[in-house]
Write a protein that holds these residues in place. Structure first.
Motif: not given
Length: 291
Positions: A95-101
């Protein structure tokens, strides 16, 4: 490119509430929904996802879970675009990897397993503390999640994230066509009342004016951009966390800011944010300051 409303799904009741809230939010804002399920089952099974009759039962479960959530979004908001993803990853990392996009990440307050007994699940807390986009934890009863109170509450604090939180809160109020209530709590040190009792009233008035001026400063940064939104304010003598919790009983959304620390540390939530994430009676948005 339209950034999606990302929802973490795990099949729990809390994640289904998050799906419902995210679908309504996406419809209001004209954004797509992205449903993400992450699990480490692959590493324990020693296999990779594959098509065929011999697919691991955990993979089949994950696919059914995501498909059910997708069908739920289509049923609630037929015109909202939906994408899905199943990731062989720790949920927090995924989920943290998804956050910037992402326009925002939406989570339920609890998940499966031992964390169900906690007031706030470990995944939701970790993502809210570290994501570089707004994170909404969908707390509260059904009426609160359906936006029936016609009010968004903004917690005006000391953090550098207050302006970013104000912008997010004003946008949410505009999308809902409702009022924004800016709440600022102020307190006097106990020793002042004891040492200078004769000046108590005068000092209290000065503290209240200072709180009022701080609200002006925070809202002034974005006021022109959202001049069409009705804004009220409430200055409360007492603790910030209690003032905000009291307002969540009649709010559709509570918005609080979070200041950025060193990139390896993440965001500093602080006592107030921790308290509202654990105890608020409505959904809570944590908005980071990325400047």
């Amino acid at each position: 490119m339209e950034l999606p409303v990302v929802v973490g799904v795990d099949g729990s009741e809390g994640s289904l509430r998050a799906v419902d809230w995210a679908a309504a939010e996406a419809e209001r804002s004209g954004l797509p929904v992205r449903l993400v399920h992450a699990s480490l089952w692959e590493h324990y099974e020693g296999v990779r996802p594959r098509l065929g009759a011999d697919r691991p039962s955990e993979q089949v479960f994950a696919e059914n879970l995501v498909a059910t959530a997708e069908e739920r979004v289509h049923r609630i908001t037929p015109d909202v675009k939906v994408s899905t993803d199943i990731q062989p990853e720790d949920p927090v990392t995924a989920l943290l990897r998804e956050a910037p996009e992402a326009a925002l990440v939406v989570l339920g307050p609890r998940g499966h397993g031992p964390i169900r007994a906690m007031l706030l699940g470990s995944v939701s807390l970790a993502v809210a503390a570290r994501a570089h986009c707004p994170v909404v934890v969908v707390r509260g009863d059904q009426p609160d999640r359906r936006s029936v109170h016609h009010r968004v509450v903004l917690g005006v604090g000391h953090s550098a994230g207050s302006a970013a939180a104000a912008r997010f809160a004003l946008r949410e109020a505009r999308l809902r066509g409702c009022e924004l209530l800016a709440v600022r709590a102020w307190r006097r040190p106990a020793y002042e009342s004891v040492t200078y009792p004769s000046a108590d009233g005068e000092r209290a008035g000065a503290d209240q004016r200072e709180a009022d001026e701080y609200v002006d400063q925070v809202l002034g940064v974005v006021d022109d951009e959202y001049s069409d939104v009705a804004v009220g304010r409430k200055l409360v003598q007492g603790t910030a966390h209690q003032a905000l919790l009291d307002e969540t009983a009649s709010a559709d959304l509570l918005v609080v800011g979070a200041k950025r620390r060193h990139i390896s540390v993440g965001l500093q939530l602080g006592r107030v944010n921790h308290t509202v994430l654990h105890h608020a009676a409505c959904p809570v948005a944590v908005v980071p300051d990325l400047n």
